[in-house]
Design a protein around this motif. Sequence first.
Motif, PDB file in Angstrom:
ATOM      1  N   GLN A 149       0.825  -1.202   0.000  1.00  0.00           N
ATOM      2  CA  GLN A 149       0.000   0.000   0.000  1.00  0.00           C
ATOM      3  C   GLN A 149       0.868   1.264   0.000  1.00  0.00           C
ATOM      4  O   GLN A 149       0.590   2.229  -0.739  1.00  0.00           O
ATOM      5  CB  GLN A 149      -0.916   0.004   1.217  1.00  0.00           C
ATOM      6  CG  GLN A 149      -2.101  -0.948   1.111  1.00  0.00           C
ATOM      7  CD  GLN A 149      -3.061  -0.788   2.277  1.00  0.00           C
ATOM      8  OE1 GLN A 149      -2.662  -0.579   3.415  1.00  0.00           O
ATOM      9  NE2 GLN A 149      -4.344  -0.869   1.989  1.00  0.00           N
ATOM     10  N   TYR A 150       1.900   1.273   0.825  1.00  0.00           N
ATOM     11  CA  TYR A 150       2.758   2.455   0.911  1.00  0.00           C
ATOM     12  C   TYR A 150       3.473   2.709  -0.416  1.00  0.00           C
ATOM     13  O   TYR A 150       3.553   3.856  -0.890  1.00  0.00           O
ATOM     14  CB  TYR A 150       3.776   2.266   2.036  1.00  0.00           C
ATOM     15  CG  TYR A 150       4.681   3.450   2.235  1.00  0.00           C
ATOM     16  CD1 TYR A 150       4.222   4.607   2.862  1.00  0.00           C
ATOM     17  CD2 TYR A 150       6.000   3.422   1.780  1.00  0.00           C
ATOM     18  CE1 TYR A 150       5.052   5.705   3.042  1.00  0.00           C
ATOM     19  CE2 TYR A 150       6.840   4.514   1.955  1.00  0.00           C
ATOM     20  CZ  TYR A 150       6.363   5.648   2.582  1.00  0.00           C
ATOM     21  OH  TYR A 150       7.180   6.739   2.750  1.00  0.00           O
ATOM     22  N   LEU A 151       3.994   1.648  -1.022  1.00  0.00           N
ATOM     23  CA  LEU A 151       4.718   1.809  -2.288  1.00  0.00           C
ATOM     24  C   LEU A 151       3.790   2.246  -3.413  1.00  0.00           C
ATOM     25  O   LEU A 151       4.190   2.991  -4.312  1.00  0.00           O
ATOM     26  CB  LEU A 151       5.435   0.508  -2.649  1.00  0.00           C
ATOM     27  CG  LEU A 151       6.633   0.142  -1.764  1.00  0.00           C
ATOM     28  CD1 LEU A 151       7.140  -1.251  -2.108  1.00  0.00           C
ATOM     29  CD2 LEU A 151       7.750   1.161  -1.922  1.00  0.00           C
ATOM     30  N   GLU A 152       2.531   1.765  -3.379  1.00  0.00           N
ATOM     31  CA  GLU A 152       1.576   2.193  -4.400  1.00  0.00           C
ATOM     32  C   GLU A 152       1.300   3.696  -4.284  1.00  0.00           C
ATOM     33  O   GLU A 152       1.210   4.410  -5.290  1.00  0.00           O
ATOM     34  CB  GLU A 152       0.280   1.401  -4.266  1.00  0.00           C
ATOM     35  CG  GLU A 152       0.376  -0.055  -4.723  1.00  0.00           C
ATOM     36  CD  GLU A 152       0.640  -0.194  -6.209  1.00  0.00           C
ATOM     37  OE1 GLU A 152       0.322   0.753  -6.964  1.00  0.00           O
ATOM     38  OE2 GLU A 152       1.174  -1.229  -6.623  1.00  0.00           O
ATOM     39  N   LYS A 153       1.136   4.179  -3.056  1.00  0.00           N
ATOM     40  CA  LYS A 153       0.928   5.624  -2.866  1.00  0.00           C
ATOM     41  C   LYS A 153       2.165   6.404  -3.288  1.00  0.00           C
ATOM     42  O   LYS A 153       2.065   7.474  -3.905  1.00  0.00           O
ATOM     43  CB  LYS A 153       0.602   5.898  -1.402  1.00  0.00           C
ATOM     44  CG  LYS A 153      -0.748   5.373  -0.955  1.00  0.00           C
ATOM     45  CD  LYS A 153      -1.004   5.697   0.509  1.00  0.00           C
ATOM     46  CE  LYS A 153      -2.356   5.148   0.955  1.00  0.00           C
ATOM     47  NZ  LYS A 153      -2.613   5.434   2.390  1.00  0.00           N
ATOM     48  N   LEU A 154       3.327   5.860  -2.970  1.00  0.00           N
ATOM     49  CA  LEU A 154       4.565   6.515  -3.369  1.00  0.00           C
ATOM     50  C   LEU A 154       4.699   6.538  -4.886  1.00  0.00           C
ATOM     51  O   LEU A 154       5.140   7.532  -5.482  1.00  0.00           O
ATOM     52  CB  LEU A 154       5.743   5.777  -2.733  1.00  0.00           C
ATOM     53  CG  LEU A 154       7.094   6.487  -2.695  1.00  0.00           C
ATOM     54  CD1 LEU A 154       6.997   7.774  -1.886  1.00  0.00           C
ATOM     55  CD2 LEU A 154       8.144   5.564  -2.088  1.00  0.00           C
ATOM     56  N   SER A 155       4.285   5.451  -5.507  1.00  0.00           N
ATOM     57  CA  SER A 155       4.347   5.368  -6.968  1.00  0.00           C
ATOM     58  C   SER A 155       3.432   6.400  -7.617  1.00  0.00           C
ATOM     59  O   SER A 155       3.789   7.022  -8.629  1.00  0.00           O
ATOM     60  CB  SER A 155       3.966   3.952  -7.429  1.00  0.00           C
ATOM     61  OG  SER A 155       3.961   3.853  -8.836  1.00  0.00           O
ATOM     62  N   ALA A 156       2.248   6.584  -7.023  1.00  0.00           N
ATOM     63  CA  ALA A 156       1.317   7.575  -7.578  1.00  0.00           C
ATOM     64  C   ALA A 156       1.889   8.985  -7.498  1.00  0.00           C
ATOM     65  O   ALA A 156       1.535   9.861  -8.302  1.00  0.00           O
ATOM     66  CB  ALA A 156      -0.014   7.502  -6.827  1.00  0.00           C
ATOM     67  N   THR A 157       2.793   9.208  -6.536  1.00  0.00           N
ATOM     68  CA  THR A 157       3.392  10.528  -6.373  1.00  0.00           C
ATOM     69  C   THR A 157       4.463  10.804  -7.418  1.00  0.00           C
ATOM     70  O   THR A 157       4.545  11.917  -7.967  1.00  0.00           O
ATOM     71  CB  THR A 157       4.002  10.658  -4.958  1.00  0.00           C
ATOM     72  OG1 THR A 157       2.982  10.425  -3.985  1.00  0.00           O
ATOM     73  CG2 THR A 157       4.595  12.035  -4.737  1.00  0.00           C
ATOM     74  N   VAL A 158       5.294   9.814  -7.711  1.00  0.00           N
ATOM     75  CA  VAL A 158       6.450  10.056  -8.584  1.00  0.00           C
ATOM     76  C   VAL A 158       6.256   9.504  -9.997  1.00  0.00           C
ATOM     77  O   VAL A 158       7.005   9.878 -10.903  1.00  0.00           O
ATOM     78  CB  VAL A 158       7.727   9.450  -7.963  1.00  0.00           C
ATOM     79  CG1 VAL A 158       7.990  10.054  -6.604  1.00  0.00           C
ATOM     80  CG2 VAL A 158       7.621   7.933  -7.856  1.00  0.00           C
ATOM     81  N   SER A 159       5.271   8.618 -10.183  1.00  0.00           N
ATOM     82  CA  SER A 159       5.111   7.987 -11.502  1.00  0.00           C
ATOM     83  C   SER A 159       4.259   8.855 -12.418  1.00  0.00           C
ATOM     84  O   SER A 159       3.444   9.669 -11.977  1.00  0.00           O
ATOM     85  CB  SER A 159       4.483   6.601 -11.358  1.00  0.00           C
ATOM     86  OG  SER A 159       5.308   5.735 -10.614  1.00  0.00           O
ATOM     87  N   ARG A 160       4.435   8.640 -13.699  1.00  0.00           N
ATOM     88  CA  ARG A 160       3.626   9.299 -14.722  1.00  0.00           C
ATOM     89  C   ARG A 160       3.347   8.290 -15.827  1.00  0.00           C
ATOM     90  O   ARG A 160       4.277   7.701 -16.382  1.00  0.00           O
ATOM     91  CB  ARG A 160       4.353  10.518 -15.293  1.00  0.00           C
ATOM     92  CG  ARG A 160       3.505  11.297 -16.294  1.00  0.00           C
ATOM     93  CD  ARG A 160       4.236  12.510 -16.849  1.00  0.00           C
ATOM     94  NE  ARG A 160       5.328  12.133 -17.740  1.00  0.00           N
ATOM     95  CZ  ARG A 160       6.599  12.366 -17.492  1.00  0.00           C
ATOM     96  NH1 ARG A 160       6.963  12.957 -16.358  1.00  0.00           N
ATOM     97  NH2 ARG A 160       7.541  11.999 -18.358  1.00  0.00           N
ATOM     98  N   LYS A 161       2.076   8.056 -16.089  1.00  0.00           N
ATOM     99  CA  LYS A 161       1.721   7.057 -17.081  1.00  0.00           C
ATOM    100  C   LYS A 161       2.177   7.468 -18.469  1.00  0.00           C
ATOM    101  O   LYS A 161       2.038   8.646 -18.843  1.00  0.00           O
ATOM    102  CB  LYS A 161       0.206   6.826 -17.095  1.00  0.00           C
ATOM    103  CG  LYS A 161      -0.326   6.129 -15.855  1.00  0.00           C
ATOM    104  CD  LYS A 161      -1.814   5.850 -16.012  1.00  0.00           C
ATOM    105  CE  LYS A 161      -2.339   5.089 -14.800  1.00  0.00           C
ATOM    106  NZ  LYS A 161      -3.801   4.798 -14.930  1.00  0.00           N
ATOM    107  N   PRO A 162       2.692   6.514 -19.244  1.00  0.00           N
ATOM    108  CA  PRO A 162       3.041   6.841 -20.635  1.00  0.00           C
ATOM    109  C   PRO A 162       1.773   7.049 -21.460  1.00  0.00           C
ATOM    110  O   PRO A 162       0.720   6.484 -21.161  1.00  0.00           O
ATOM    111  CB  PRO A 162       3.817   5.612 -21.095  1.00  0.00           C
ATOM    112  CG  PRO A 162       3.310   4.503 -20.238  1.00  0.00           C
ATOM    113  CD  PRO A 162       2.982   5.115 -18.903  1.00  0.00           C
ATOM    114  N   GLN A 163       1.872   7.872 -22.455  1.00  0.00           N
ATOM    115  CA  GLN A 163       0.738   8.154 -23.334  1.00  0.00           C
ATOM    116  C   GLN A 163       0.962   7.471 -24.672  1.00  0.00           C
ATOM    117  O   GLN A 163       1.959   7.734 -25.352  1.00  0.00           O
ATOM    118  CB  GLN A 163       0.580   9.672 -23.535  1.00  0.00           C
ATOM    119  CG  GLN A 163       0.317  10.445 -22.253  1.00  0.00           C
ATOM    120  CD  GLN A 163      -1.003  10.074 -21.619  1.00  0.00           C
ATOM    121  OE1 GLN A 163      -2.010   9.848 -22.310  1.00  0.00           O
ATOM    122  NE2 GLN A 163      -1.021   9.995 -20.288  1.00  0.00           N
TER     123      GLN A 163
END
Length: 636
Positions: free
Chosen positions: A279-293
């Motif tokens: 759960q923590y890593l998923e929230k962290l991922s949402a902060t720094v990740s950006r989906k490719p288009q």
Amino acid sequence: MRTDTTIYRARVRQSPRRIALRRTVFLTAVVVLLLVLVGLAFAGSSSTLPAGTTVSGVDVGGMTRNEAARTLSQRGAAVAHAPVRFTAGGYAFSLTASQLGVEPNWRQAVAIAASEGDGFGPLRGFKRLRARFFGNDVAPPVASYHAAVRYKLGQVADKIDRPGVDAKLVRRGLAVRVVEGQSGRKLDRPAASAAVVAALASLERGAAIELPMAEVGPTVTAADLTDAQQKATVALSAPLRLAYGDTRWRVPRWRIAPLLDLPQGGSTDLSIGGHGAEQYLEKLSATVSRKPQDAHFQVAASGKIVIRPSEPGLQLDLAATAKAIAAAAFSVDQRTANLVVRVAQPARTTEKAQSMGIQDVVSSYTTTYGGTPGRLHNVQLVAELIDGTLVAPGATFSFNGTTGERTAAKGFQEAPVIINGELQNGLGGGICQVSTTVFNAAFDAGLPITARTNHALYISHYPLGRDATVNYPDLDLRFVNDSDHWLLLRTFVGSGSLTVNLYGTALHRHVESETEPLVETGAVPVKEVDDPTLDKGKRVTDEIGAPPRQTSVHRLVYDANGKLLYDNTWRSYYVGEPTLVRVGTKAPAKKKKPAKKDQATVTTPAMGDAPVGGATSAAKTPTATTPASTTTPTRP
């Protein structure tokens, strides 16, 4: 002379050794003789068993073999169904010899007993003498049904077996302590099996028999978790810092605690993982990740296809980041973890989109529609589901495969739909407007159409013979992209029209089609319904039906050089729509009998009655005929 005589006497005197030897031989002979005599005295008859012989505790001494076998068999039969009580781990259960097929071989036991008291006369006597004084108990060979024994002991083991409990780490807030393990127990099946069979083979039924148990120790002991406990203590001793570029995050101790994956399942290792870490890593991922288009296709005002370029994204490497956090958490002085972020490539890059050959309109078809709000909603919903579908070269487009099952959970509503040849309300009414439009777009493109079904009823606002109905999962609409480039299916929904466009590389095909006239193939069916509110014999037509009809469409597809590619004929058969007639079943009202009148009484005639003394005529009631009413049937 004296001297000679003395020498002679010395020569005839015997030596003491020789005398002792003779005495020994004599005594031995006497003893042997006595032993032989004793052996012969106790030899008895070889046809009977020696005195002192028992089989399973039953005295069979002095009996013949047959007598002993018969006696033992009778005793065995008497206890074959008598239960023996067993206990194990606090549980008690009873078994019988007949249940488990336990059968002692009494005859063989008797034969063994006889052989131990048999032999040459004196020898037999000594064997029997030994049996008389010391006893000789013979245990019979025992046969049993091994599968039944295993099954019963398995049932017992299921109840009493208790695995050992491993030592474990338990966290309470920021403190981690070790909980000692506990030993378990299990049934010693080989020893228990032997004990059960022996007890059931016995001729005695006494006190309960305790079956042997074995202790099962824990796999993980408290000593095994010493290192893990120390690591946990270090992890919770101070906050962590996460770093990504110039950004820093502080992770307090209370946040570190749920990230710890304590040892379990026989493991002794402590790590960063588990549900809390995910759960923590998923929230962290949402902060720094950006989906490719992905590169996608847009329709320009000119009708041409414009490719919107793809864009790479950023993705937190969850496994590598968890490893970095673990290294920092379990370190005393290096408590900063660098996030591992990787470039995420789009599934469809700009270059790939350009190579797909989607450039212009290959085919387009428009149908008009109307109806109930539910029908309009369903048309728009299913058009959205198929909008943007890409069909690879050589692949097949499936309407059902693209939309899936049409359910209320997906937002479909009830609207008029044809069910079993009749117009009814059903979930998803209006979907066939879209499937019919898709069929005609593929038809005009000259693509091979591998699955198409006409509606059960003829629908006038669809192109004649070119309607296509679908029903999940059995009735599908399918066509094949037989070109060398991809096809893009787009839908455009207006206020009263639907357009389906197929985009790709121009196929340069010429399509010719011919539609046969719609012809009637039978009479209009009539459906009569009893109506108890109408007088018997009356008929009211509520709806005028239509006869069964048929038509066919013939299509020829040529390539740019005039070569015939496809020659197809689609035949459509429409069932008749019944004329709905209500038939009266109401019985006519009974006429009341006139009351009897006194001849001496003069009455004033009622209106319509004949004058007194004149002829009387019955009043006639006019019959009302209800004209047949007609309504126009609603079409899907």
